[in-house]
Design a protein around this motif. Sequence first.
Motif, PDB file in Angstrom:
ATOM      1  N   ASP A  17       0.842  -1.204   0.000  1.00 34.91           N
ATOM      2  CA  ASP A  17       0.000   0.000   0.000  1.00 34.91           C
ATOM      3  C   ASP A  17       0.879   1.256   0.000  1.00 34.91           C
ATOM      4  OD1 ASP A  17      -2.724  -1.191   2.137  1.00 34.91           O
ATOM      5  OD2 ASP A  17      -2.189  -1.604   0.042  1.00 34.91           O
ATOM      6  N   ASN A  18       0.255   2.383  -0.241  1.00 38.25           N
ATOM      7  CA  ASN A  18       0.961   3.660  -0.168  1.00 38.25           C
ATOM      8  C   ASN A  18       0.886   4.218   1.251  1.00 38.25           C
ATOM      9  OD1 ASN A  18       1.400   3.435  -2.923  1.00 38.25           O
ATOM     10  ND2 ASN A  18      -0.371   4.702  -3.451  1.00 38.25           N
ATOM     11  N   SER A  19       1.934   4.932   1.653  1.00 35.52           N
ATOM     12  CA  SER A  19       1.989   5.568   2.976  1.00 35.52           C
ATOM     13  C   SER A  19       2.043   7.080   2.800  1.00 35.52           C
ATOM     14  CB  SER A  19       3.253   5.133   3.737  1.00 35.52           C
ATOM     15  OG  SER A  19       3.327   3.741   3.862  1.00 35.52           O
ATOM     16  N   ILE A  20       1.381   7.768   3.706  1.00 39.46           N
ATOM     17  CA  ILE A  20       1.473   9.237   3.715  1.00 39.46           C
ATOM     18  C   ILE A  20       1.801   9.684   5.135  1.00 39.46           C
ATOM     19  CG2 ILE A  20       0.295  11.422   3.330  1.00 39.46           C
ATOM     20  CD1 ILE A  20      -1.512  10.011   1.340  1.00 39.46           C
ATOM     21  N   SER A  52      11.372  26.008  -1.045  1.00 45.11           N
ATOM     22  CA  SER A  52      10.072  26.663  -0.919  1.00 45.11           C
ATOM     23  C   SER A  52       9.557  27.220  -2.236  1.00 45.11           C
ATOM     24  CB  SER A  52      10.138  27.787   0.118  1.00 45.11           C
ATOM     25  OG  SER A  52      11.106  28.736  -0.230  1.00 45.11           O
ATOM     26  N   ASN A  53      10.389  27.227  -3.269  1.00 46.34           N
ATOM     27  CA  ASN A  53       9.892  27.686  -4.575  1.00 46.34           C
ATOM     28  C   ASN A  53       9.269  26.548  -5.379  1.00 46.34           C
ATOM     29  OD1 ASN A  53      12.209  26.305  -5.126  1.00 46.34           O
ATOM     30  ND2 ASN A  53      13.175  27.910  -6.347  1.00 46.34           N
ATOM     31  N   MET A  54       9.102  25.388  -4.732  1.00 50.22           N
ATOM     32  CA  MET A  54       8.467  24.237  -5.353  1.00 50.22           C
ATOM     33  C   MET A  54       7.319  23.770  -4.462  1.00 50.22           C
ATOM     34  SD  MET A  54      11.952  22.159  -6.240  1.00 50.22           S
ATOM     35  CE  MET A  54      11.153  20.896  -7.221  1.00 50.22           C
ATOM     36  N   ASP A  55       6.357  23.034  -5.028  1.00 49.19           N
ATOM     37  CA  ASP A  55       5.312  22.447  -4.199  1.00 49.19           C
ATOM     38  C   ASP A  55       5.278  20.919  -4.279  1.00 49.19           C
ATOM     39  OD1 ASP A  55       2.760  23.723  -6.470  1.00 49.19           O
ATOM     40  OD2 ASP A  55       4.208  22.103  -6.701  1.00 49.19           O
ATOM     41  N   LYS A  56       6.095  20.364  -5.150  1.00 50.66           N
ATOM     42  CA  LYS A  56       6.123  18.909  -5.270  1.00 50.66           C
ATOM     43  C   LYS A  56       7.481  18.488  -5.812  1.00 50.66           C
ATOM     44  CE  LYS A  56       3.706  15.094  -7.613  1.00 50.66           C
ATOM     45  NZ  LYS A  56       2.569  14.753  -8.522  1.00 50.66           N
ATOM     46  N   ARG A  57       7.977  17.374  -5.274  1.00 49.70           N
ATOM     47  CA  ARG A  57       9.220  16.826  -5.804  1.00 49.70           C
ATOM     48  C   ARG A  57       9.162  15.322  -5.657  1.00 49.70           C
ATOM     49  NH1 ARG A  57      15.441  17.476  -4.060  1.00 49.70           N
ATOM     50  NH2 ARG A  57      16.329  17.172  -6.131  1.00 49.70           N
ATOM     51  N   GLN A  58       9.610  14.625  -6.690  1.00 44.41           N
ATOM     52  CA  GLN A  58       9.525  13.164  -6.674  1.00 44.41           C
ATOM     53  C   GLN A  58      10.906  12.543  -6.687  1.00 44.41           C
ATOM     54  OE1 GLN A  58       6.557  12.902 -10.033  1.00 44.41           O
ATOM     55  NE2 GLN A  58       5.632  11.402  -8.657  1.00 44.41           N
ATOM     56  N   GLY A  59      11.020  11.431  -5.947  1.00 45.01           N
ATOM     57  CA  GLY A  59      12.226  10.625  -5.993  1.00 45.01           C
ATOM     58  C   GLY A  59      11.830   9.208  -6.357  1.00 45.01           C
ATOM     59  N   GLN A  60      12.680   8.285  -5.997  1.00 46.63           N
ATOM     60  CA  GLN A  60      12.361   6.888  -6.283  1.00 46.63           C
ATOM     61  C   GLN A  60      11.375   6.383  -5.235  1.00 46.63           C
ATOM     62  OE1 GLN A  60      15.735   4.271  -6.182  1.00 46.63           O
ATOM     63  NE2 GLN A  60      14.735   2.723  -7.436  1.00 46.63           N
ATOM     64  N   ARG A  61      10.173   6.146  -5.602  1.00 45.77           N
ATOM     65  CA  ARG A  61       9.062   5.673  -4.737  1.00 45.77           C
ATOM     66  C   ARG A  61       8.628   6.692  -3.685  1.00 45.77           C
ATOM     67  NH1 ARG A  61       8.644   1.808  -1.229  1.00 45.77           N
ATOM     68  NH2 ARG A  61      10.868   1.570  -0.768  1.00 45.77           N
ATOM     69  N   THR A  63       7.501  10.871  -2.759  1.00 37.59           N
ATOM     70  CA  THR A  63       7.091  12.183  -3.235  1.00 37.59           C
ATOM     71  C   THR A  63       6.928  13.094  -2.034  1.00 37.59           C
ATOM     72  OG1 THR A  63       5.888  11.215  -5.102  1.00 37.59           O
ATOM     73  CG2 THR A  63       5.327  13.480  -4.500  1.00 37.59           C
ATOM     74  N   VAL A  64       7.455  14.287  -2.120  1.00 33.88           N
ATOM     75  CA  VAL A  64       7.256  15.264  -1.049  1.00 33.88           C
ATOM     76  C   VAL A  64       6.366  16.376  -1.602  1.00 33.88           C
ATOM     77  CG1 VAL A  64       9.456  16.403  -1.602  1.00 33.88           C
ATOM     78  CG2 VAL A  64       8.368  16.823   0.596  1.00 33.88           C
ATOM     79  N   ALA A  78       5.357   5.166  -2.080  1.00 31.69           N
ATOM     80  CA  ALA A  78       4.563   4.277  -2.938  1.00 31.69           C
ATOM     81  C   ALA A  78       4.972   2.826  -2.701  1.00 31.69           C
ATOM     82  CB  ALA A  78       4.768   4.648  -4.397  1.00 31.69           C
ATOM     83  N   ALA A  79       3.966   1.940  -2.750  1.00 30.88           N
ATOM     84  CA  ALA A  79       4.215   0.493  -2.642  1.00 30.88           C
ATOM     85  C   ALA A  79       5.141   0.186  -1.473  1.00 30.88           C
ATOM     86  CB  ALA A  79       4.786  -0.038  -3.940  1.00 30.88           C
ATOM     87  N   THR A  80       4.682   0.523  -0.277  1.00 29.17           N
ATOM     88  CA  THR A  80       5.489   0.401   0.925  1.00 29.17           C
ATOM     89  C   THR A  80       6.018  -1.023   1.112  1.00 29.17           C
ATOM     90  OG1 THR A  80       4.050   2.074   1.889  1.00 29.17           O
ATOM     91  CG2 THR A  80       5.588   0.990   3.355  1.00 29.17           C
TER      92      THR A  80
END
Lengths: 111, 118
Positions: A17-20, A52-61, A63-64, A78-80
């Motif tokens: 499952d995904n974790s937040i 702070s000049n961004m609202d989303k950033r993704q890495g491997q599995r 996302t912030v 993703a896919a914990t």
Amino acid sequence: GESVGLHLPTLSVQEGDNSIINCAYSNSASDYFIWYKQESGKGPQFIIDIRSNMDKRQGQRVTVLLNKTVKHLSLQIAATQPGDSAVYFCAFKAAGNKLTFGGGTRVLVKP
Amino acid sequence: DGGITQSPKYLFRKEGQNVTLSCEQNLNHDAMYWYRQDPGQGLRLIYYSQIVNDFQKGDIAEGYSVSREKKESFPLTVTSAQKNPTAFYLCASSIMWNAGQSSNQPQHFGDGTRLSIL
């Protein structure tokens, strides 16, 4: 292993499952945010950061997401996997060359 | 491999004794930090140093002392004045965060020293 924290908020998630994980900050001047993962008896390990000049950033599995309007930061995994079981800390930079850390969230992955 | 080395991993302090925790980095970082972590809590800043021969108090500096004679080394002394020293101590380093977001890089941590009272 030794416990990093005995009374931390805990998120239990089923494997796959995904974790937040959520974090609130109070200083509107904060311009840099980091998520760390800490396993028992070890030091925090860098996961992902966002400015702070961004609202989303993704890495491997991972996302912030940063919502500066409500001063809220989240980490999505993703896919914990079982190896994701750890304590997760948010940290944010305010004045000077210093970080302020949140209290941490323990993630437990159930097989 | 570049990294941060903390020693010892476990340390015991007797009543009235000063003990020194070692932190060495080979990342060529200018800034170094000491944090204290108690169970169920996040990290709290004890001292930090942005350049050799200079350091500043963090949020909980009382009962602790540091030195920064070399860029690579930032030892922390837990003095007898620290009445509740039992904790997990973490050392970190980073590049200097100058004005402007482009220079921001994360702090990198060692694997900590666990200090207990005998």
